[in-house]
Each structure stands twice: as C-alpha cells, then as structure tokens.
Scaffold this active site. Structure first.
Site, short mmCIF file in Angstrom:
data_model
loop_
_atom_site.label_atom_id
_atom_site.label_comp_id
_atom_site.label_asym_id
_atom_site.label_seq_id
_atom_site.Cartn_x
_atom_site.Cartn_y
_atom_site.Cartn_z
CB ALA A 179 -49.99 62.82 90.65
CE1 TYR A 219 -43.89 57.25 85.93
CE2 TYR A 219 -43.78 55.14 87.05
CZ TYR A 219 -44.50 56.26 86.68
OH TYR A 219 -45.80 56.40 87.07
CG ASN A 262 -51.76 59.16 92.55
OD1 ASN A 262 -52.57 58.58 91.85
ND2 ASN A 262 -51.58 60.46 92.52
CE LYS A 298 -70.41 47.16 86.37
NZ LYS A 298 -71.69 47.87 86.12
N GLY A 355 -57.98 60.65 88.16
CA GLY A 355 -57.93 60.72 89.62
C GLY A 355 -57.47 62.09 90.09
CG ASP A 356 -53.64 63.39 89.14
OD1 ASP A 356 -53.57 62.78 90.22
OD2 ASP A 356 -52.85 63.21 88.20
CG ASP A 403 -50.58 62.67 82.22
OD1 ASP A 403 -50.94 62.06 81.19
OD2 ASP A 403 -49.57 62.36 82.87
O1 KDG Z 1 -51.98 60.75 87.71
C1 KDG Z 1 -51.28 61.03 86.53
C2 KDG Z 1 -49.85 60.95 86.88
O2 KDG Z 1 -49.55 59.61 87.16
C3 KDG Z 1 -48.93 61.41 85.81
O3 KDG Z 1 -49.18 62.76 85.43
C4 KDG Z 1 -47.48 61.21 86.10
O4 KDG Z 1 -47.06 61.72 88.36
C5 KDG Z 1 -47.03 60.91 87.49
C6 KDG Z 1 -46.51 59.58 87.77
O5 KDG Z 1 -45.67 59.50 88.65
O6 KDG Z 1 -46.93 58.61 87.16
#
Ligand code: KDG
Length: 314
Positions: A35, A103, A165, A226, A255-256, A292
């Site tokens: 992110a 992950y 996030n 929305k 969002g980023d 992303d």
């Molecule tokens: O906002 C996008 C990110 O979620 C992605 O690039 C990866 O940083 C990340 C994550 O931890 O999910």
C-alpha cells in the site's frame, strides 16, 4: 529530501492467471504490491518527490521489488535489504469475479522493522509522512515503529497522513481497533474507508461515525461512500462526488490512488475539497487497470483528462 516519506511492507506479488484459482492455475504472473509503495509511486507519477523506506529480504524477490519501486522514480535510498529474513509474498487469484489474496509474510524482513531503523533526518526533511494500518498489523515491533515515526514527524512539524487499511487476514478486529484508533489520534489527515469505520467504531450509523471522528484532532476523509468521498473537517461534512467510469476492472489499489491524489492536492496547495477531488480522480483511474499501482496516472494524463482531451490512438 523527498516531499512525502512513507514506509511499510512491499512484497512480491504473484497473480494466478486464467480465472482458475490458485489451486489449478498454470501461470502465475509476477509483480509486486504494498500500500505504501503504491502511494509513493502515485505521487512520483504526479510529479512529486517521494521516498519509500522499508525492509526487504536480500533475495531475488527483494531485489526485484526494490528495482521496480526505484524504476518508478521513488527514492529508495533508505530502504534496506537484509539477509535476516525473506521478502514477503502475496498471491492473488480471481475466480468468478471474486479476488482473494493469500499472504506469505509472517516473519518476513519487513515484519522485523524496529524504531531504530527509522532515519529521523529523512522524515524530518519531508512535508508529509504517510503511514498505513497495515504496518502495525505485521508485528509488535512494526506497531512501535509506526507510532514512533508518527511521533517523530509531529516533533519536526511534518504533517502525518494515516490510512488505516484494515486487513483482517493479518489481525483480528479487536486487536486492530486497539492499535489503529490511538494512531488515528496522531494523524493530521485520517483517510479511512467507510466500511473500515463501521467495523472500527462498531456502528452502521454515519451520524455516530461522524461523532467519533469529531473527537480526532485532524481532518478526516472518508473513502468508499456510495457515490462520493466525504471530507469531514471540524464538524463540517462535505460530500465530494466520484468521477464516473464505464469499466471497473480491478478495484485493488483504489484507496492508495486516492491517498496519492489527495496528498498531491495538499502539496499543490489546493483547498481540502479540491485535494479530495484529485484523490477521487486518481482512484477512478486506478480501477480501470489491472494491478495495484499500474493504473496510477501521470500528471500529464491528469491534465489531459481534466482538459477533456480524449484518447488519441495514432
Ligand atoms: O492497497 C493495496 C494493497 O493492499 C496491496 O498493494 C498489498 O499492501 C498490501 C497488502 O498488505 O495487502
């Protein structure tokens, strides 16, 4: 020193192709994500100087990620490659229009980040420090590092922007709440999504959410309404409408992109509402491309869009 400094975990990303899901896919396409580096790339493309500090493994994935971030014009002079632990990895699949991320980042190089790894002068030289709530989810020492960086920025008069996030695959809501809400108190710009606020404040009511946000010292910008983003400044709510797009291809990274656009607006000296509008515009571009960060537009593309110049094929 760069105008915006950010740090966090960037990882190798493998995308399962063919819509078959990871269990049956025959091809994995390599890329990277994170992110904070997404935001740094967004800012660099918009013509600002940005720096990403983080820890990667001294391994092929780490080399690949750092080269890619550097290649996007982001300063990585404070990023560290370490033989202590591997680079984190995430794998994405897309099945029947539903995207899932897996992950592989526990005990990664980034998860071992500690406050001593922060370069105080580098942060002090920035105009804005951008932190996300992914970093404190990685480990206790990462949570300490995020808080220490924010304190350090504040001591030096550097503005702090914070995107919570929320990643429930990394920690449970109770643990997240305990850490993220105090961090929000340190932010000059708190940039959560509406869904995240509903979870963090345990309410569906916008009114209740706003009364909680009113307790924060900084400005809040609520993403993911929305049809609009909400700017909430000292008790005043201003909805800022989205740019409509015809084809939404991949919402990851929106969002980023918003954060990059909003911070760019601040650096350009725009009034807050205009900074939010620029954030919306960048977000609307990111969702029209796969990946992303790939869809993050350049300053020239934004100028063309705003002046209504269409696509010229040849
Ligand atoms: O906002 C996008 C990110 O979620 C992605 O690039 C990866 O940083 C990340 C994550 O931890 O999910």
């Amino acid at each position: 020193f760069p105008e915006v400094v950010t740090f966090g975990e960037s990882m190798a990303l493998l995308i399962a192709e063919g819509g078959k899901g990871l269990e049956y896919a025959n091809t994995l396409t390599p890329s990277f994500g994170g992110a904070e580096s997404n935001v740094a790339i967004g800012l660099a493309r918009l013509g600002h100087t940005s720096g990403w500090c983080g820890r990667l493994g001294d391994d092929p994935f780490g080399h690949r990620v750092i080269k890619a971030i550097r290649g996007e014009g982001v300063d990585v002079s404070r990023a560290q490659l370490t033989a202590e632990a591997p680079t984190g990895l995430m794998i994405r699949e897309n099945v029947a229009g539903k995207s899932s991320v897996y992950y592989y980042r526990k005990l990664s190089a980034a998860s071992r980040m500690r406050p001593e790894h922060l370069d105080e002068a580098y942060i002090a030289g920035a105009k804005i420090l951008h932190v996300t709530g992914i970093t404190p989810a990685l480990s206790d020492s990462c949570a300490e590092t995020a808080a220490a960086a924010m304190d350090l920025a504040k001591r030096h008069g550097v503005k702090v922007s914070f995107d919570p996030n929320l990643r429930l695959k990394l920690w449970d809501l109770e643990a997240a709440r305990k850490v993220l809400l105090p961090l929000a108190m340190k932010a000059d710009y708190f940039l959560p999504g509406l869904d995240e606020l509903k979870l963090l404040y345990e309410t569906e009511s916008l009114e209740e959410i706003l009364s909680r946000l009113n307790e924060l010292p900084g400005v809040s910008v609520i993403k993911g309404g929305k049809d609009e983003t909400y700017l909430f400044e000292h008790g005043k709510l201003t909805p800022v409408p989205y740019y409509k797009v015809d084809h939404v291809i991949d919402t990851v990274g929106a969002g980023d992109g918003f954060c990059a656009g909003f911070l760019s607006g601040l650096l350009r000296g725009y009034p807050l509402e205009e900074a939010v509008r620029l954030g919306n515009l960048i977000g609307s571009q990111v969702i029209q491309a796969v990946g992303d960060w790939e869809g993050l537009p350049s300053a020239a593309e934004i100028d063309r869009l705003l002046s209504g110049v269409g696509h010229v094929e040849r």
